[in-house]
Design a protein around this motif. Structure first.
Motif, PDB file in Angstrom:
ATOM      1  N   GLU A  28       0.839  -1.198   0.000  1.00  0.00           N
ATOM      2  CA  GLU A  28       0.000   0.000   0.000  1.00  0.00           C
ATOM      3  C   GLU A  28       0.881   1.257   0.000  1.00  0.00           C
ATOM      4  OE1 GLU A  28      -3.228   1.951   3.005  1.00  0.00           O
ATOM      5  OE2 GLU A  28      -3.382  -0.214   2.667  1.00  0.00           O
ATOM      6  N   PHE A  29       1.955   1.238   0.783  1.00  0.00           N
ATOM      7  CA  PHE A  29       2.882   2.371   0.779  1.00  0.00           C
ATOM      8  C   PHE A  29       3.464   2.591  -0.617  1.00  0.00           C
ATOM      9  CE2 PHE A  29       7.220   3.951   0.822  1.00  0.00           C
ATOM     10  CZ  PHE A  29       7.007   5.221   1.342  1.00  0.00           C
ATOM     11  N   GLN A  30       3.863   1.507  -1.273  1.00  0.00           N
ATOM     12  CA  GLN A  30       4.449   1.615  -2.606  1.00  0.00           C
ATOM     13  C   GLN A  30       3.453   2.214  -3.603  1.00  0.00           C
ATOM     14  OE1 GLN A  30       7.541  -1.809  -3.390  1.00  0.00           O
ATOM     15  NE2 GLN A  30       5.683  -2.644  -2.492  1.00  0.00           N
ATOM     16  N   ARG A  31       2.207   1.770  -3.560  1.00  0.00           N
ATOM     17  CA  ARG A  31       1.182   2.305  -4.465  1.00  0.00           C
ATOM     18  C   ARG A  31       0.904   3.777  -4.144  1.00  0.00           C
ATOM     19  NH1 ARG A  31      -1.612  -1.122  -7.690  1.00  0.00           N
ATOM     20  NH2 ARG A  31      -3.456   0.190  -7.624  1.00  0.00           N
ATOM     21  N   TRP A  32       0.886   4.124  -2.869  1.00  0.00           N
ATOM     22  CA  TRP A  32       0.669   5.512  -2.458  1.00  0.00           C
ATOM     23  C   TRP A  32       1.782   6.404  -2.999  1.00  0.00           C
ATOM     24  CZ3 TRP A  32       3.828   8.463   0.781  1.00  0.00           C
ATOM     25  CH2 TRP A  32       3.303   9.705   1.175  1.00  0.00           C
ATOM     26  N   ALA A  33       3.031   5.973  -2.851  1.00  0.00           N
ATOM     27  CA  ALA A  33       4.162   6.767  -3.327  1.00  0.00           C
ATOM     28  C   ALA A  33       4.068   6.964  -4.838  1.00  0.00           C
ATOM     29  CB  ALA A  33       5.484   6.094  -2.955  1.00  0.00           C
ATOM     30  N   GLN A  34       3.696   5.927  -5.561  1.00  0.00           N
ATOM     31  CA  GLN A  34       3.549   6.031  -7.006  1.00  0.00           C
ATOM     32  C   GLN A  34       2.467   7.051  -7.356  1.00  0.00           C
ATOM     33  OE1 GLN A  34       1.565   2.774  -9.163  1.00  0.00           O
ATOM     34  NE2 GLN A  34       3.377   2.759 -10.497  1.00  0.00           N
ATOM     35  N   GLU A  35       1.326   6.964  -6.706  1.00  0.00           N
ATOM     36  CA  GLU A  35       0.232   7.901  -6.985  1.00  0.00           C
ATOM     37  C   GLU A  35       0.625   9.336  -6.636  1.00  0.00           C
ATOM     38  OE1 GLU A  35      -4.464   8.800  -5.985  1.00  0.00           O
ATOM     39  OE2 GLU A  35      -3.519   7.028  -5.109  1.00  0.00           O
ATOM     40  N   GLN A  36       1.296   9.520  -5.512  1.00  0.00           N
ATOM     41  CA  GLN A  36       1.754  10.855  -5.120  1.00  0.00           C
ATOM     42  C   GLN A  36       2.667  11.442  -6.191  1.00  0.00           C
ATOM     43  OE1 GLN A  36       1.589  12.611  -1.640  1.00  0.00           O
ATOM     44  NE2 GLN A  36      -0.366  11.646  -2.082  1.00  0.00           N
ATOM     45  N   SER A  37       3.561  10.617  -6.731  1.00  0.00           N
ATOM     46  CA  SER A  37       4.486  11.073  -7.771  1.00  0.00           C
ATOM     47  C   SER A  37       3.730  11.429  -9.044  1.00  0.00           C
ATOM     48  CB  SER A  37       5.523   9.982  -8.046  1.00  0.00           C
ATOM     49  OG  SER A  37       6.393  10.365  -9.087  1.00  0.00           O
ATOM     50  N   VAL A  38       2.838  10.550  -9.495  1.00  0.00           N
ATOM     51  CA  VAL A  38       2.088  10.769 -10.731  1.00  0.00           C
ATOM     52  C   VAL A  38       1.230  12.027 -10.639  1.00  0.00           C
ATOM     53  CG1 VAL A  38       0.218   9.837 -12.163  1.00  0.00           C
ATOM     54  CG2 VAL A  38       2.100   8.350 -11.443  1.00  0.00           C
ATOM     55  N   ARG A  39       0.609  12.251  -9.498  1.00  0.00           N
ATOM     56  CA  ARG A  39      -0.285  13.406  -9.329  1.00  0.00           C
ATOM     57  C   ARG A  39       0.449  14.700  -8.973  1.00  0.00           C
ATOM     58  NH1 ARG A  39      -5.688  11.999  -9.079  1.00  0.00           N
ATOM     59  NH2 ARG A  39      -6.109   9.776  -8.822  1.00  0.00           N
ATOM     60  N   GLY A  40       1.767  14.627  -8.807  1.00  0.00           N
ATOM     61  CA  GLY A  40       2.538  15.818  -8.469  1.00  0.00           C
ATOM     62  C   GLY A  40       2.360  16.262  -7.024  1.00  0.00           C
TER      63      GLY A  40
END
Length: 151
Positions: free
Chosen positions: A92-104
């Motif tokens: 879940e942390f990994q997916r969150w970090a990815q989404e945070q990066s993609v969304r700026g």
């Protein structure tokens, strides 16, 4: 005049916004306790990925920070349910970090205005102790670019 926050401090503050972060009692630098519910960030330094120069002599450098994130959770030997909860938290942390990066939504480290990329990868059980704890590790990399204008 306010003191500028370091890149490490900004990155740690960002990680603390992860919705599951509240289960960690402490999050150290270069250290983790072998007690449940704590973690640590282990910086691996800065890597220069590339350097380009334009016809005016201005230089754009693509850099990457690398970190090992270690999390210690409860896990008794043979406890499949506890191991599943821990692995789910890491993923879940990994997916969150990815989404945070993609969304700026992640902190910015470069000055060029180019899109930055944060990756939280390779979440893995690093080691388990008979005392009822397990250490999980995630590799966090942050790629960004800086523009240096010739004066």
């Amino acid at each position: 005049m306010a003191e500028k926050q370091t890149d490490l401090a900004r990155m740690r503050a960002w990680i603390a916004t992860f919705p599951g972060y509240d289960i960690l009692g402490a999050f150290h630098c270069d250290y983790t306790d072998q007690v449940p519910s704590n973690g640590g960030v282990f910086p691996s330094g800065l890597v220069e990925v590339s350097r380009t120069e334009d016809i005016l002599g201005n230089v754009t450098v693509v850099d990457q920070y690398n970190f090992g994130l270690y999390y210690v959770f409860e896990k008794t030997p043979g406890d499949d349910a506890g191991a599943t909860v821990n692995a789910d938290w890491v993923m879940e942390f990994q997916r969150w970090a990815q989404e945070q990066s993609v969304r700026g939504l992640a902190p910015r480290f470069g000055n060029s205005g180019a899109r930055e990329m944060i990756r939280a990868q390779n979440g893995v059980l690093y080691g388990a102790q008979d005392e009822g704890t397990a250490t999980y590790m995630v590799t966090l990399s942050i790629q960004f670019s800086n523009f240096y204008e010739v004066i």
